[in-house]
Write a protein that holds these residues in place. Structure first.
Motif, PDB file in Angstrom:
ATOM      1  N   SER A 174       0.820  -1.215   0.000  1.00 36.19           N
ATOM      2  CA  SER A 174       0.000   0.000   0.000  1.00 36.19           C
ATOM      3  C   SER A 174       0.854   1.266   0.000  1.00 36.19           C
ATOM      4  N   PHE A 175       2.113   1.108  -0.418  1.00 33.85           N
ATOM      5  CA  PHE A 175       3.079   2.205  -0.310  1.00 33.85           C
ATOM      6  C   PHE A 175       2.723   3.410  -1.178  1.00 33.85           C
ATOM      7  N   LYS A 176       2.868   4.599  -0.580  1.00 37.44           N
ATOM      8  CA  LYS A 176       2.780   5.847  -1.334  1.00 37.44           C
ATOM      9  C   LYS A 176       3.518   6.929  -0.557  1.00 37.44           C
ATOM     10  N   PRO A 177       4.075   7.941  -1.242  1.00 38.57           N
ATOM     11  CA  PRO A 177       4.823   9.002  -0.569  1.00 38.57           C
ATOM     12  C   PRO A 177       3.949   9.758   0.431  1.00 38.57           C
ATOM     13  N   GLU A 193       7.493  15.834  -0.200  1.00 39.78           N
ATOM     14  CA  GLU A 193       6.940  14.488  -0.193  1.00 39.78           C
ATOM     15  C   GLU A 193       8.105  13.528   0.001  1.00 39.78           C
ATOM     16  N   ALA A 194       7.957  12.617   0.959  1.00 38.62           N
ATOM     17  CA  ALA A 194       9.062  11.718   1.289  1.00 38.62           C
ATOM     18  C   ALA A 194       8.533  10.352   1.681  1.00 38.62           C
ATOM     19  N   THR A 195       9.422   9.385   1.586  1.00 34.87           N
ATOM     20  CA  THR A 195       9.101   8.031   2.027  1.00 34.87           C
ATOM     21  C   THR A 195       9.265   7.908   3.535  1.00 34.87           C
ATOM     22  N   LEU A 196      10.333   8.511   4.049  1.00 33.29           N
ATOM     23  CA  LEU A 196      10.565   8.521   5.490  1.00 33.29           C
ATOM     24  C   LEU A 196      11.538   9.636   5.828  1.00 33.29           C
ATOM     25  N   VAL A 197      11.485  10.051   7.086  1.00 36.85           N
ATOM     26  CA  VAL A 197      12.457  10.995   7.636  1.00 36.85           C
ATOM     27  C   VAL A 197      12.959  10.391   8.947  1.00 36.85           C
ATOM     28  N   VAL A 224      20.090  13.908   9.926  1.00 36.54           N
ATOM     29  CA  VAL A 224      18.736  13.663   9.436  1.00 36.54           C
ATOM     30  C   VAL A 224      18.823  13.056   8.044  1.00 36.54           C
ATOM     31  N   THR A 225      18.192  11.906   7.869  1.00 32.98           N
ATOM     32  CA  THR A 225      18.147  11.241   6.571  1.00 32.98           C
ATOM     33  C   THR A 225      16.737  11.318   6.021  1.00 32.98           C
ATOM     34  N   VAL A 226      16.607  11.883   4.822  1.00 32.92           N
ATOM     35  CA  VAL A 226      15.317  11.989   4.152  1.00 32.92           C
ATOM     36  C   VAL A 226      15.348  11.105   2.905  1.00 32.92           C
ATOM     37  N   VAL A 227      14.512  10.084   2.892  1.00 33.39           N
ATOM     38  CA  VAL A 227      14.332   9.282   1.683  1.00 33.39           C
ATOM     39  C   VAL A 227      13.137   9.882   0.959  1.00 33.39           C
ATOM     40  N   GLY A 228      13.403  10.460  -0.188  1.00 34.84           N
ATOM     41  CA  GLY A 228      12.392  11.256  -0.872  1.00 34.84           C
ATOM     42  C   GLY A 228      11.323  10.439  -1.573  1.00 34.84           C
ATOM     43  N   ASP A 229      10.556  11.136  -2.386  1.00 32.32           N
ATOM     44  CA  ASP A 229       9.492  10.524  -3.176  1.00 32.32           C
ATOM     45  C   ASP A 229      10.130   9.539  -4.157  1.00 32.32           C
ATOM     46  N   LEU A 263       8.851  18.029  12.718  1.00 39.18           N
ATOM     47  CA  LEU A 263       8.256  17.194  11.679  1.00 39.18           C
ATOM     48  C   LEU A 263       6.744  17.170  11.844  1.00 39.18           C
ATOM     49  N   ALA A 264       6.035  17.339  10.740  1.00 39.39           N
ATOM     50  CA  ALA A 264       4.582  17.223  10.748  1.00 39.39           C
ATOM     51  C   ALA A 264       4.148  16.419   9.532  1.00 39.39           C
ATOM     52  N   ALA A 265       3.222  15.483   9.743  1.00 40.74           N
ATOM     53  CA  ALA A 265       2.645  14.688   8.653  1.00 40.74           C
ATOM     54  C   ALA A 265       1.396  14.017   9.198  1.00 40.74           C
ATOM     55  N   ASP A 266       0.323  14.115   8.472  1.00 41.49           N
ATOM     56  CA  ASP A 266      -0.940  13.532   8.917  1.00 41.49           C
ATOM     57  C   ASP A 266      -0.855  12.009   8.949  1.00 41.49           C
ATOM     58  N   GLY A 267      -1.357  11.429  10.042  1.00 42.59           N
ATOM     59  CA  GLY A 267      -1.460   9.980  10.143  1.00 42.59           C
ATOM     60  C   GLY A 267      -0.161   9.247  10.380  1.00 42.59           C
ATOM     61  N   ILE A 268       0.907   9.972  10.734  1.00 36.44           N
ATOM     62  CA  ILE A 268       2.211   9.340  10.947  1.00 36.44           C
ATOM     63  C   ILE A 268       2.570   9.379  12.428  1.00 36.44           C
ATOM     64  N   THR A 269       3.045   8.253  12.924  1.00 39.50           N
ATOM     65  CA  THR A 269       3.478   8.118  14.310  1.00 39.50           C
ATOM     66  C   THR A 269       4.997   8.197  14.385  1.00 39.50           C
ATOM     67  N   GLY A 270       5.513   8.863  15.404  1.00 34.87           N
ATOM     68  CA  GLY A 270       6.949   8.883  15.635  1.00 34.87           C
ATOM     69  C   GLY A 270       7.357   7.790  16.612  1.00 34.87           C
TER      70      GLY A 270
END
Length: 310
Positions: A174-177, A193-197, A224-229, A263-270
């Motif tokens: 179900s993966f999406k950026p 838009e990123a895969t993970l931070v 900080v590592t950002v894996v992008g779209d 960091l802010a993103a809807d529906g994401i848990t840290g």
């Protein structure tokens, strides 16, 4: 320094290795002339209360027996105090012990090194991350990796790490950026838009995945590592590189070195040290020298290396 040492034990760590490791670690400390008391606790809250009482009572050191989750709990008791932290790493991940160059799943040697550090005053000050008043030692994860954690935690079967392998496959399907809002230090908020931070105080999480391979425990900064779209196919290709840290050179990966991040993103848990922090938004700051640790001091110009990983 008092000769009484407190063992802070997670008996369920590493599928029961914590319970078996406590006795040989305690024996090694006693053989070096220290008296040892053990703190278990009926649950995490009770264990933390007892650990804090030991610190307030002047214990010579708080030595965790378990994994990164137990280290995370212990940090809430010792960070910002003069009480040093020792680590007998017998959990599943053990990434903080790796970062410090400590033995993995060798409680006798870990106990001996802790005793030697106390006797020789070989105590290091290392940095910690802090978010909403909670301390962490290794990596704050958000995005694809934290979604895998969420899903794995909800699964009743199977047990152990295989559960998270299955969770990863399900998340890939179900993966999406993810749309993020990110502010580095005091800079302006940027939308990406990123895969993970991943926010690294130490270099690895998940049992040696070097997501923030350049992180240094003593520089007062996060890596900080950002894996992008990227596509699902690209993510599958990049993922194996994380174990060697060579993913940092991939075109979809960017890195930053900062003292704080929001960091802010809807529906994401840290998650930090593998423990759930809560939903984003979260602000994390790197606090220089926040905890004293019983660990060998690396030679000048070299980072701590676990001998078993060479």
């Amino acid at each position: 320094m008092t000769s009484e040492i407190t063992l802070f034990v997670n008996p369920t760590a590493g599928r029961g290795r914590g319970a078996h490791a406590a006795q040989p670690a305690a024996s090694a400390l006693r053989a070096a002339g220290f008296s040892v008391r053990t703190v278990l606790g009926e649950n995490a809250g009770d264990a933390l209360r007892r650990a804090r009482e030991a610190v307030e009572d002047g214990t010579g050191a708080l030595v965790t027996v378990g994994g990164d989750g137990m280290v995370n709990l212990a940090l809430q008791a010792v960070a910002g105090t003069r009480t040093p932290l020792g680590v007998v790493a017998v959990g599943t991940g053990n990434d903080f012990a790796r970062a410090l160059g400590l033995p993995i799943r060798d409680p006798v040697r870990a106990g001996e090194l802790a005793a030697r550090a106390l006797k020789g005053a070989h105590i290091r000050d290392v940095d910690l991350g802090r978010t909403d008043g909670r301390w962490f030692a290794t990596v704050l994860a958000s995005g694809f990796d934290s979604r895998v954690n969420d899903r794995g935690n909800r699964m009743r079967w199977p047990s152990g790490r295989f559960k998270y392998d299955l969770a990863m496959l399900a998340e890939l399907a179900s993966f999406k950026p993810i749309p993020y809002k990110i502010a580095l230090d005091d800079g302006e908020t940027r939308e990406i838009e990123a895969t993970l931070v991943a926010v690294g105080n130490a270099s690895s999480y998940g049992g040696g995945m070097r997501i923030c391979a350049g992180a240094d425990l003593t520089d007062g900064l996060f890596d900080v590592t950002v894996v992008g779209d990227c596509s699902r196919t690209t993510l599958i290709k990049v993922f194996p590189k994380v174990y060697r840290g060579t993913h940092l050179g991939h075109r979809v990966v960017t890195t930053h070195r900062v003292a704080s991040i929001t960091l802010a993103a809807d529906g994401i848990t840290g998650y930090a040290d593998g423990e759930r922090l809560g939903p984003l938004p979260l602000t994390a700051e790197c606090v220089r020298g926040a905890v004293r640790v019983l660990a060998p001091v690396p030679a000048p110009g070299r980072k701590a290396v676990n001998p078993g990983l060479r």
